[in-house]
Scaffold this active site. Structure first.
Site, PDB file in Angstrom:
ATOM      1  N   ASP A 294     -11.100  75.627  37.221  1.00  0.00           N
ATOM      2  CA  ASP A 294     -10.909  74.253  37.654  1.00  0.00           C
ATOM      3  C   ASP A 294     -10.013  74.272  38.895  1.00  0.00           C
ATOM      4  O   ASP A 294      -9.302  75.257  39.155  1.00  0.00           O
ATOM      5  CB  ASP A 294     -10.245  73.463  36.515  1.00  0.00           C
TER       6      ASP A 294
ATOM      7  N   ASP B 215      -7.262  72.794  32.754  1.00  0.00           N
ATOM      8  CA  ASP B 215      -6.081  72.062  32.284  1.00  0.00           C
ATOM      9  C   ASP B 215      -6.387  70.758  31.579  1.00  0.00           C
ATOM     10  O   ASP B 215      -5.478  70.092  31.095  1.00  0.00           O
ATOM     11  CB  ASP B 215      -5.140  71.783  33.458  1.00  0.00           C
TER      12      ASP B 215
END
Length: 284
Positions: A9, A222
């Site tokens: 990410d 996350d």
């Protein structure tokens, strides 16, 4: 080519949540480059947002955009013999010049048509009716990012103007239309029923066929929309976020929680996995 591949990410993970800087992960990025470990950006960002980051980091590897909607691959990256695999899983390559594109999601225009039927039931504005300046203010984003967000190809951004209770109903209604959404305050991103894991299955197979060995997939994320990617990975690294609730994975055999948030945690976790000393920590 390394036996590892990394899927990451961007915002809040490889990039700092506030500054969008990757510099605190520089040592690990350089180490991956030295060891020929592909780093695949797997992001909810648009193509227009992601390409400048790939160029800034001199990253020529495939990247995934709009929450798993499409993979972009440089044309000379995989051999023709490797790409034949896509035919066996009924996936097609779309030629856009510099890149091949493998599409998993619905086009924005298709999503927009489905949403138009919901405008009488729920209160929201389509991004086409909202200026980039307003999106920047609502989403607490730099204006340049807001302009790039409007260049979506496989999702639709709406500005939610209804109640939280109606938002729950909206999410249920989307399921009936084979759509889903990601919520960031008043900004709601609507896309097809795909996630960050599906493109990785394809890429992992392509790397295996190209290199004649099964790679070990490391994934870092996350937030909740990273969970499918992390669950699919051989090694899942959760990077704590200053804005999202702590992500919890159920029964992953090789889950690691980074010691630090953002790119500092990214750097430390990757260096630890690769058995490399963290120069930043040694300097403290």
């Amino acid at each position: 080519m390394s036996s590892y591949i990394i899927s990451t990410d961007l915002n809040g993970t490889l990039l700092d949540h506030n500054t969008y800087s990757f510099h605190k992960a520089a040592q690990a990025l350089e180490c991956c480059c030295d060891q020929n470990i592909p780093i695949i950006f797997n992001t909810s960002k648009t193509f227009a947002q992601t390409v400048p980051i790939t160029r800034q980091l001199d990253n020529s590897h495939p990247f995934v955009v709009e929450n798993g909607a499409a993979i972009y691959v440089a044309k000379d990256y995989f051999s023709d013999e490797t790409l034949v695999y896509l035919e066996s899983v009924d996936l097609k390559l779309v030629d856009i010049g510099e890149f091949w594109v493998i599409v998993y999601g619905s086009k924005t225009i298709e999503i927009r048509k489905k949403l138009s039927d919901l405008s009488q039931q729920f209160k929201f504005e389509h991004e086409a009716d909202v200026s980039a300046e307003d999106i920047a203010i609502i989403g607490h984003l730099p204006l340049s990012h807001a302009r790039q967000i409007k260049l979506r190809e496989f999702s639709e951004l709406i500005v939610w103007q209804d109640s939280d209770e109606q938002l729950k109903q909206f999410k249920e209604t989307l399921k009936q239309l084979q759509l889903t959404c990601m919520i960031n305050g008043s900004l709601v991103y609507v896309f097809g029923q795909h996630d960050k894991a599906a493109p990785l299955r394809t890429l992992k197979q392509l790397y295996e066929k190209q290199n004649q060995q099964a790679p070990t997939l490391i994934a870092l994320g996350d937030s909740e929309n990273d969970a499918p990617m992390l669950n699919f990975a051989d090694v899942a690294i959760i990077v704590d976020s200053p804005v999202h609730q702590n992500l919890i994975l159920e029964d992953h055999a090789n889950m690691i929680r980074a010691k630090f948030p953002g790119p500092i945690g990214w750097n430390d976790a990757i260096l630890t996995l690769l058995g490399v000393c963290n120069e930043d920590l040694l300097a403290e």
